[in-house]
Design an enzyme around this catalytic site. Structure first.
Site, PDB file in Angstrom:
ATOM      1  N   GLY A 205       0.826  -1.216   0.000  1.00  0.00           N
ATOM      2  CA  GLY A 205       0.000   0.000   0.000  1.00  0.00           C
ATOM      3  C   GLY A 205       0.849   1.250   0.000  1.00  0.00           C
ATOM      4  O   GLY A 205       2.074   1.197  -0.129  1.00  0.00           O
TER       5      GLY A 205
ATOM      6  N   GLY B  70       2.959   4.473   0.964  1.00  0.00           N
ATOM      7  CA  GLY B  70       3.940   4.712   2.019  1.00  0.00           C
ATOM      8  C   GLY B  70       3.420   5.633   3.092  1.00  0.00           C
ATOM      9  O   GLY B  70       3.590   5.371   4.292  1.00  0.00           O
TER      10      GLY B  70
ATOM     11  N   VAL C 290       0.182   3.214   4.774  1.00  0.00           N
ATOM     12  CA  VAL C 290       0.516   1.889   5.317  1.00  0.00           C
ATOM     13  C   VAL C 290       1.920   1.897   5.948  1.00  0.00           C
ATOM     14  O   VAL C 290       2.122   1.399   7.061  1.00  0.00           O
ATOM     15  CB  VAL C 290       0.411   0.823   4.193  1.00  0.00           C
ATOM     16  CG1 VAL C 290       0.815  -0.544   4.701  1.00  0.00           C
ATOM     17  CG2 VAL C 290      -1.003   0.784   3.647  1.00  0.00           C
ATOM     18  N   GLY C 291       2.876   2.516   5.243  1.00  0.00           N
ATOM     19  CA  GLY C 291       4.242   2.594   5.780  1.00  0.00           C
ATOM     20  C   GLY C 291       4.245   3.358   7.090  1.00  0.00           C
ATOM     21  O   GLY C 291       4.821   2.912   8.101  1.00  0.00           O
TER      22      GLY C 291
ATOM     23  N   CYS D 107      21.482   2.435  -4.860  1.00  0.00           N
ATOM     24  CA  CYS D 107      21.833   3.383  -3.800  1.00  0.00           C
ATOM     25  C   CYS D 107      23.345   3.523  -3.661  1.00  0.00           C
ATOM     26  O   CYS D 107      23.858   4.580  -3.345  1.00  0.00           O
ATOM     27  CB  CYS D 107      21.220   2.940  -2.494  1.00  0.00           C
ATOM     28  SG  CYS D 107      21.622   1.249  -2.099  1.00  0.00           S
TER      29      CYS D 107
ATOM     30  N   GLU E 183      21.849  13.154  -4.890  1.00  0.00           N
ATOM     31  CA  GLU E 183      21.591  11.835  -5.471  1.00  0.00           C
ATOM     32  C   GLU E 183      20.596  12.008  -6.609  1.00  0.00           C
ATOM     33  O   GLU E 183      19.506  12.539  -6.411  1.00  0.00           O
ATOM     34  CB  GLU E 183      21.009  10.900  -4.407  1.00  0.00           C
ATOM     35  CG  GLU E 183      20.779   9.510  -4.945  1.00  0.00           C
ATOM     36  CD  GLU E 183      20.118   8.586  -3.941  1.00  0.00           C
ATOM     37  OE1 GLU E 183      19.080   8.960  -3.379  1.00  0.00           O
ATOM     38  OE2 GLU E 183      20.651   7.487  -3.728  1.00  0.00           O
TER      39      GLU E 183
END
Ligand code: NAD
Length: 471
Positions: free
Chosen positions: A202, A204, A207-208, A280, A378
């Site tokens: 789900g 972020g 649900v996160g 990453c 980044e």
């Protein structure tokens, strides 16, 4: 579309429970829908945490042999389901099939095998003088993963948690839930006890966030952006729960003046462009001796231009698309802005190469100031910046002049010199002369690249509490 990639349920107490809402999953190469995944609710998160807490009562008391047996059985299931895992990874990430095989699926399988092996040999306790140090599971681990290496991240988190005797609630990234479903299928086939791993896909922010905030979650293991990582760390800190944060990077590949320039440049370009630059730990800053700068830029440009960008299903393809149109636009914007500030485009650029799919050509930028945003931020796409250095001290200073510290490289004909330089780089990992990735070595970052380490014995320790008993 493969019908089984329509998944509309969350996994709680080893039962697939249907959700009223699902979200589509798109193939970044075709922009077509390739499947769907359940969108869990906050009530589902609560039920998943209860399931994990309940399961922890037994799983947390298992011996390390029992944990190793489950990891071995999971490993066997993943091996037999390898083709489907590869197909799902190609479809949802857009990774070229050879990259999906080696860097996504086989690496994840190897990591599960490594945790089985470590668990089997791990002592139940250590002794220090008159103290017996008991190693005990930390409880329920909330595992939140990103879209760039969904299966590898999952294996690193769930493998370590199971070896430590923890139970988990897993939330994959919205863009890439399919391989996580297949991993959970494999756990069920492997005979996992009810509720040991629970899956709640789900959003972020819903649900996160609910996983991080839930008082029944003892440890949060989060991999993703530094911005969200800070937010996760703040909430976890408020509750004094441990947060393992694996975040962004802007790693430097340092070429010393005695290195073989050609292999250093080629190795660095390939590492920077792997997975379309969505790694990453990618070495996105290439630092070369000033007197060989022009030569190095030319080599990097030539190697980038020769890379094959295209259909992920073609075994000759080296770079597939990036994950989404939004990500493509953000990468192109970073490149365009750098060019507007005076950077020189040595290879690549932002033009489209196809009217379908989020493709970008591998791009090399030269004549960039090390303080320029493109040399500091980044970008998370196939963009390499080449910078000059004036000797080892200057190279180290430039490499360390970053808010991040996740990975890096040193290239030199002299191992001791390379090791000395590596030991002065403020970063979690350094590879000398393109050495192999070691799935047993601690992986994680300094500074804004995160907190804590994953993989190997150190990775298991992240999910372990200690009780010192004096006898
Ligand atoms: P992201 O931070 O947007 O999302 C990561 C995960 O967190 C997703 O599952 C997302 O749904 C969830 N999430 C979003 N908001 C949340 C919130 N408020 N609370 C809890 N969870 C939330 O990152 P991304 O765009 O999916 O991934 C790319 C980033 O991940 C890059 O910055 C990359 O460097 C980083 N990354 C780091 C590592 C590492 O090991 N250090 C590995 C892979 C990727």
């Amino acid at each position: 579309m493969t019908t089984s990639w329509i998944r509309d349920a969350v996994l709680i107490d080893n039962e697939w429970r249907r959700c009223p809402t699902v979200s589509d999953v798109y193939n970044p190469a075709t922009e077509e829908v390739v499947g769907s995944a359940a969108t869990a609710s906050i009530a589902d998160v609560d039920a998943a945490v209860r399931s994990a807490r309940n399961a922890g009562k037994d799983w947390g008391r298992t011996d390390t042999g029992t944990r190793a047996d489950l990891l071995d059985a999971l490993h066997a299931q993943l091996v037999s389901g390898r083709d489907r895992l590869v197909a799902a990874t190609v479809a949802e990430v857009g990774a070229p099939v050879t990259v999906a095989e080696a860097s996504h699926v086989d690496l994840a399988i190897e990591i599960i095998a490594s945790f089985a092996d470590i668990a089997r040999r791990m002592p139940a306790h250590d002794t220090i003088g008159n103290s017996t140090i008991l190693r005990r599971p930390a409880g329920v681990v909330g595992c939140i993963t990103p879209w760039n290496y969904p299966l590898y991240q999952l294996a690193a988190k769930v493998g370590a948690a199971l070896a430590a005797g923890c139970t988990t609630v897993v939330k994959p990234a919205e863009l890439t839930p399919l391989s996580t479903y297949l991993f959970c299928d494999a756990l069920l086939e492997a005979g996992m006890a009810s509720g040991v791993v629970n899956l709640v896909p789900g959003r972020g922010s819903v649900v996160g966030a609910a996983i991080v905030e839930h008082p029944g979650v003892d440890v949060v293991s989060f991999t993703g952006s530094t911005t969200v990582g800070r937010q996760v760390g703040r909430v976890a800190g408020e509750q004094l729960k441990r947060a393992c944060l694996e975040l962004g990077g802007k790693s430097a590949s340092v070429v010393l003046d005695d290195a073989d320039l050609s292999s250093a440049v080629v190795g660095s370009v390939e590492a920077a462009m792997l997975n379309s630059g969505q790694t990453c730990s990618a070495w996105t800053r290439l630092l070369v001796p000033r007197q060989r700068y022009a030569e190095a830029v030319e080599m990097a440009a030539a190697h980038s231009e020769a890379m094959t960008v295209g259909d992920p299903l073609d075994r000759n393809t080296q770079l597939g698309p990036v994950i989404s149109g939004q990500q493509r636009a953000a990468i192109a914007d970073s490149v365009e802005r750098a060019l507007a500030r005076g950077a020189r485009l040595a290879a690549g650029g932002t033009q489209t190469i196809s009217d379908r799919g989020h493709y970008l050509r591998p791009t090399v930028l030269a004549d960039v100031d090390r303080a320029d945003p493109v040399a500091r931020e980044e970008i998370f796409g196939p963009v390499l910046v080449v910078l000059p250095h004036d000797g080892d001290d200057d190279a180290i200073e430039t490499a360390n002049d970053s808010e991040y510290g996740l990975a890096g490289a040193v290239w030199s004909a002299d191992r001791d010199r390379a090791l000395a330089v590596a030991g002065r780089m403020d970063t979690g990992q350094v590879d000398v002369n393109g050495a192999d990735f070691n799935p047993l070595a601690p992986f994680g970052g300094w500074k804004n690249s995160g907190l804590g380490r994953e993989l190997g014995r150190v990775g298991i320790d992240e999910y372990t509490e200690l009780t010192a008993v004096q006898l």
